[in-house]
Write an enzyme that holds these catalytic residues in place. Sequence first.
Site, PDB file in Angstrom:
ATOM      1  N   GLY B  47       0.832  -1.196   0.000  1.00  0.00           N
ATOM      2  CA  GLY B  47       0.000   0.000   0.000  1.00  0.00           C
ATOM      3  C   GLY B  47       0.860   1.236   0.000  1.00  0.00           C
ATOM      4  O   GLY B  47       2.057   1.188   0.335  1.00  0.00           O
ATOM      5  N   GLN B  52       2.943  10.202   1.301  1.00  0.00           N
ATOM      6  CA  GLN B  52       4.256   9.558   1.395  1.00  0.00           C
ATOM      7  C   GLN B  52       5.209  10.007   0.290  1.00  0.00           C
ATOM      8  O   GLN B  52       6.416   9.794   0.382  1.00  0.00           O
ATOM      9  CB  GLN B  52       4.122   8.022   1.360  1.00  0.00           C
ATOM     10  CG  GLN B  52       3.497   7.456   2.626  1.00  0.00           C
ATOM     11  CD  GLN B  52       3.420   5.943   2.591  1.00  0.00           C
ATOM     12  OE1 GLN B  52       2.520   5.379   1.986  1.00  0.00           O
ATOM     13  NE2 GLN B  52       4.383   5.268   3.202  1.00  0.00           N
ATOM     14  N   CYS B  97       6.501   0.420   7.431  1.00  0.00           N
ATOM     15  CA  CYS B  97       6.062   1.509   6.555  1.00  0.00           C
ATOM     16  C   CYS B  97       7.203   1.894   5.626  1.00  0.00           C
ATOM     17  O   CYS B  97       8.362   1.958   6.053  1.00  0.00           O
ATOM     18  CB  CYS B  97       5.663   2.702   7.428  1.00  0.00           C
ATOM     19  SG  CYS B  97       5.052   4.112   6.508  1.00  0.00           S
ATOM     20  N   LEU B  98       6.859   2.183   4.363  1.00  0.00           N
ATOM     21  CA  LEU B  98       7.891   2.626   3.421  1.00  0.00           C
ATOM     22  C   LEU B  98       8.546   3.912   3.922  1.00  0.00           C
ATOM     23  O   LEU B  98       9.696   4.194   3.599  1.00  0.00           O
ATOM     24  CB  LEU B  98       7.267   2.873   2.044  1.00  0.00           C
ATOM     25  CG  LEU B  98       6.597   1.648   1.385  1.00  0.00           C
ATOM     26  CD1 LEU B  98       5.814   2.069   0.154  1.00  0.00           C
ATOM     27  CD2 LEU B  98       7.631   0.586   1.036  1.00  0.00           C
ATOM     28  N   HIS B 139      -3.968   1.428   7.648  1.00  0.00           N
ATOM     29  CA  HIS B 139      -2.633   2.047   7.687  1.00  0.00           C
ATOM     30  C   HIS B 139      -2.551   3.185   6.657  1.00  0.00           C
ATOM     31  O   HIS B 139      -2.074   4.282   6.969  1.00  0.00           O
ATOM     32  CB  HIS B 139      -1.595   0.954   7.398  1.00  0.00           C
ATOM     33  CG  HIS B 139      -0.176   1.422   7.340  1.00  0.00           C
ATOM     34  ND1 HIS B 139       0.778   1.042   8.271  1.00  0.00           N
ATOM     35  CD2 HIS B 139       0.479   2.217   6.448  1.00  0.00           C
ATOM     36  CE1 HIS B 139       1.933   1.608   7.955  1.00  0.00           C
ATOM     37  NE2 HIS B 139       1.796   2.315   6.853  1.00  0.00           N
ATOM     38  N   GLU B 140      -3.038   2.927   5.435  1.00  0.00           N
ATOM     39  CA  GLU B 140      -2.943   3.953   4.383  1.00  0.00           C
ATOM     40  C   GLU B 140      -3.853   5.137   4.688  1.00  0.00           C
ATOM     41  O   GLU B 140      -3.473   6.293   4.474  1.00  0.00           O
ATOM     42  CB  GLU B 140      -3.278   3.375   3.005  1.00  0.00           C
ATOM     43  CG  GLU B 140      -2.355   2.249   2.520  1.00  0.00           C
ATOM     44  CD  GLU B 140      -0.883   2.514   2.756  1.00  0.00           C
ATOM     45  OE1 GLU B 140      -0.455   3.688   2.741  1.00  0.00           O
ATOM     46  OE2 GLU B 140      -0.141   1.540   2.985  1.00  0.00           O
ATOM     47  N   HIS B 143      -2.361   7.584   6.977  1.00  0.00           N
ATOM     48  CA  HIS B 143      -1.425   8.522   6.339  1.00  0.00           C
ATOM     49  C   HIS B 143      -2.139   9.794   5.891  1.00  0.00           C
ATOM     50  O   HIS B 143      -1.583  10.886   5.945  1.00  0.00           O
ATOM     51  CB  HIS B 143      -0.761   7.881   5.112  1.00  0.00           C
ATOM     52  CG  HIS B 143       0.431   7.018   5.435  1.00  0.00           C
ATOM     53  ND1 HIS B 143       1.551   7.500   6.064  1.00  0.00           N
ATOM     54  CD2 HIS B 143       0.691   5.706   5.185  1.00  0.00           C
ATOM     55  CE1 HIS B 143       2.439   6.526   6.195  1.00  0.00           C
ATOM     56  NE2 HIS B 143       1.948   5.423   5.680  1.00  0.00           N
TER      57      HIS B 143
HETATM   58 ZN   LIG Z   1       2.985   3.640   5.749  1.00  0.00          ZN
END
Ligand SMILES: [Zn+2]
Lengths: 174, 172
Positions: B47, B52, B97-98, B139-140, B143
């Site tokens: 995701g 991000q 997380c990225l 989670h997304e 953000h």
């Molecule tokens: Zn994330």
Amino acid sequence: MKDWFMVTLVGRDRPGIVARVTGALFEGGCMLGETTMMRLGGNFSIMMMVRCGAGRRALETMLRPEAESLDLRLHVDAIDARLHDHPQPDARITVYGADRPGIVAQVTGALAEAGFNILDLESDVGGTPEAPIYVLHMEGQAKEGLEPLRSALETLRRETGVEASLSPVEAMIG
Amino acid sequence: MAVLPILTYPDPRLKQESEPVSEIDDALRAFVRDLEETMHAGPGGVGIAAPQVGRLLRVAIVDCSRSRKPVSNHGRMVLINPEITRWEGVAVGREGCLSVPDYTGNVIRAEAVRVEALNEHGEPVAYDCEGFEARAVQHELDHLDGLLFLDRLVSRRHDLFRRKVHKKPGER
Ligand SMILES: [Zn+2]
């Protein structure tokens, strides 16, 4: 990486231990890496990765006065730091049951044989003094997959009467 | 198409609330394609959310068909102005997380959610997600509100007797 040490401090728990020990390290120009600090029974235990460019002897000299005034035993080892190198667990195992000698050795022995490499283990004794229960909680890597672990836990349940459960850990990255 | 640079914490943009998308046009669709390519370029990402990559817009993509182990999923979901309209159950699970390299932690999420959104053609969509995919959606969407999984960490000690509340009939 050089200049890294594993510092162990153990003694009777009292308020302010963490603040005073880490304060002394900060004032001495040290950096902290990964640490665990917790109360175990009436004791407090600290294990921490400390970076100290001045070397082992200087680090010991820095911590000695705090350790003595807090009545903590101090131990320092040079280590290979390997920060930013976190192996990912793929299984979480919880075992609990009536406490009896050998329960941890039996459980972890069976799991090791089934390919379980423990990354993290916490155990606690609850219940009452007359009827204590033991709770064991682990995360680790299943080197041979989850099936051998499930059957090892099944055998433990059957043979020892403990409750044991496994859940896969799959990190969601997003 | 382009792989966009991913912001990493402590970049302050990751802690800001994103604005709703007002117009779904070709420019937005091009951005969605770039966002998706960026997600695919990341290691194991299922995701991604627009903030991000520094675009403070309420746009996220979730694609759990790419998870390391097979999980129940709806494939590629483009979620524009998404809202969660139903929650069910509670589960603890591991997240990374990225935007937070080299760290994973345990987070409590709803076990199942319904998410309603617009897709990149401006059509309303609704997905009933569970387990891993429900976790990814939550989670997304976090953000988009300036929240990271770091804001929701629970200690390993707190999930001892974790139980799965949400169960479908016949599920073990
Ligand atoms: Zn994330």
